[in-house]
Design an enzyme around this catalytic site. Structure first.
Site, mmCIF file in Angstrom:
data_model
loop_
_atom_site.group_PDB
_atom_site.id
_atom_site.type_symbol
_atom_site.label_atom_id
_atom_site.label_comp_id
_atom_site.label_asym_id
_atom_site.label_seq_id
_atom_site.Cartn_x
_atom_site.Cartn_y
_atom_site.Cartn_z
ATOM 1 N N LYS A 172 -0.542 -9.350 -4.372
ATOM 2 C CA LYS A 172 -0.117 -8.342 -3.381
ATOM 3 C C LYS A 172 0.170 -8.993 -2.031
ATOM 4 C CE LYS A 172 0.465 -4.446 -1.156
ATOM 5 N NZ LYS A 172 -0.566 -3.423 -0.990
ATOM 6 N N LYS A 241 -1.421 -8.223 8.521
ATOM 7 C CA LYS A 241 -2.691 -8.686 7.926
ATOM 8 C C LYS A 241 -2.457 -9.307 6.551
ATOM 9 C CE LYS A 241 -5.255 -5.614 5.944
ATOM 10 N NZ LYS A 241 -5.299 -6.071 4.545
#
Length: 536
Positions: A172, A241
């Protein structure tokens, strides 16, 4: 508490949709928790057989737990707070865009309790969660996979087992840094076309039928950027992030990632100028703003648009300009004088081709004379004599009454200097000339009170392409991060100097020595017709 109950922790944009989709079958309970009590109450009103999580009891947790939180640190805090209530056989699904390294720590904690940790990287956004069409990238031991697939099948159309613990979040993170990079590339590409006069929607129509298409061009740009809604539902801060997680993963595996690292830098710049809750699709808005354009309908024609990125938008605090050929028009005098001096060498000993000579554009002239002189077998004393001849001849060319008016400022230079300084950006000059010439030039052109600093090669011991002059000026103005410094010059050596110094923006200009091809091959970010095209 029934064995089929589900505990869902984290009810943000993505978590709330997942909780709705995963709501336990009729007759069982969905237990909800979030620091925002309003989010909990809202979902309790929507999901049948749901209730708020009671953190005050010691009752064991349900056998299925989902977390969807901002960071892995938050997940760790939650696990530690309920560790004594986790029972054997529990499946803990973490749909946070998490850190693969920390996933292994969480899995070890749960393993000691006889429970299993499943990291789930989800792709498809809140709409995909609501529709049950997510892609779930799963990391867990093989023996846990079947049970994991049964639960995840309620919200995911595609479930891909990426590997053991941490693999789902690792994939991911890399997926999202590729997404961010593709979104940067698509935004920069469409900015080019928009400023050229091509309608961005028509440009996308062509690109999306061609080899340059990506999910950024197929989905994000046409659905959320060009309409100006910027409402996909995934915050830019979370994309940043995830991209940082991918870079940490790259570092840990010994991979260098120059393209991905630079994409992250642009995302970081965008995040500093946008609201903390801004959607990640606003990255395109920020990128186009850096290019001084817009991807929205009604863009002005190319002739009316700025020809460079905005220095303010780039975060530039200092711009370093070369002198001759960049801000000063002297008709190539310096190179004419240099060639005349070499032709006057004793016995005509110095020979060279134009190609040989052009490679030295922008260098300290004593270095040029030393190179060609030593190649011709000349002594250092003879080289120094040539340099003295060069300085005398150059001073005559610049400052003799007979040549008055031959040396002028490039049109538009003073306007750019003033605009930069009014924006709080320092304006400095650097040159390979000694102070005996540079200082007189500044006085003659009335620049002494219009700049914030001058450095010459003799101040730092070495000229271009060494980075020391630019670094000296950055130190003078207390600038630590060279990404906040821009360099403009007319020669390949100027471009190399800017690159070696680590400048955040390096541009060539076509008012002096070298061509656009020369500048771009040397690593220029941009080539301008002149300094006057610099956008503040």
């Amino acid at each position: 508490m029934n064995e089929s109950d589900i505990l869902f922790i984290g009810l943000g944009a993505m978590g709330a949709e997942l909780a709705r989709r995963l709501a336990a079958p009729s007759g069982h309970t969905t237990i909800l928790h979030d620091l925002n009590s309003d989010a909990v109450e809202r979902l309790i009103g929507e999901i049948p057989h749901s209730k708020a999580f009671d953190a005050s009891t010691l009752e064991p947790l349900p056998s299925v737990v989902y977390t969807c939180l901002p960071t892995s640190k938050d997940v760790g805090n939650v696990i530690q707070s309920v560790l004594g209530r986790i029972k054997a056989g529990t499946l803990w699904f973490d749909c946070t865009s998490g850190n693969p390294i920390q996933d292994k720590e969480f899995a070890a904690l749960l393993r000691d309790k006889g429970a299993s940790f499943v990291d789930v990287g989800v792709s498809g956004g809140p709409r995909g969660a609501a529709d049950g069409t997510l892609t779930a990238m799963v990391g867990c031991p093989v023996d846990v996979l079947q049970a994991a697939e049964t639960s995840l099948g309620r919200c995911a159309k595609s479930i891909i087992h990426c590997g053991d613990t941490g693999a789902g979040h690792a994939v991911k993170a890399v997926n999202n840094i590729i997404l961010g990079t593709n979104l940067v590339a698509a935004s920069e590409g469409l900015s080019i076309l928009t400023k050229y006069g091509v309608d961005p929607s028509q440009a996308l129509a062509g690109i999306n039928e061609s080899s340059g298409r990506s999910w950024a061009t197929l989905d994000r740009m046409p659905k959320y950027v060009l309409p100006g809604t910027y409402d996909y539902g995934f915050q830019l801060s979370l994309l940043k992030k995830d991209m940082l997680t991918a870079l940490h993963l790259a570092s840990g595996t010994g991979n260098t990632t120059p393209l991905l690292t630079n994409s992250f830098r642009l995302v970081d710049i965008a995040s500093q100028s946008l609201d903390p809750t801004a959607d990640h699709t606003r990255l395109a808005e920020s990128i186009s703003r850096l290019q001084s354009t817009t991807l929205l309908p009604g863009s002005p024609p190319f002739s009316a648009q700025p020809k460079s990125p905005s220095m303010r938008a780039l975060g530039i605090k200092l711009v370093v300009f070369d002198c001759a050929g960049t801000i000063i028009d002297e008709g190539g005098l310096v190179y004419n004088v240099l060639q005349q001096v070499m032709r006057r060498a004793p016995g005509g000993r110095i020979t060279y081709t134009e190609e040989d000579f052009n490679k030295w554009h922008g260098c300290n002239k004593i270095e040029v004379l030393r190179y060609f002189g030593s190649r011709a077998g000349m002594s250092e004393e003879e080289v120094q004599a040539m340099y003295t001849d060069f300085l005398d001849s150059l001073q005559t060319g610049y400052f003799s009454p007979a040549n008055e008016g031959a040396v002028t400022l490039i049109p538009g230079v003073l306007g750019v200097f003033k605009a930069l300084q009014e924006a709080g950006i320092k304006v400095c000059l650097n040159t390979g000339y000694p102070h005996s010439i540079a200082d007189r030039l500044l006085h003659m052109l009335d620049l002494e009170n219009k700049i914030d600093g001058l450095v010459v090669a003799e101040d730092v011991g070495m000229g271009r392409p060494y980075p020391y002059m630019i670094q000296h000026l950055a130190r003078l103005h207390n600038i630590m991060d060279m990404c906040h410094v821009a360099k403009l010059g007319d020669s390949v050596r100027d471009i190399e100097e800017g690159r070696f110094a680590g400048c955040g923006f390096v541009a060539g200009v076509l008012t002096g020595a070298d061509s656009a091809d020369d500048h771009l091959k040397a690593g220029a970010d941009l080539v301008l017709r002149s300094v006057a095209d610099l956008s503040v």
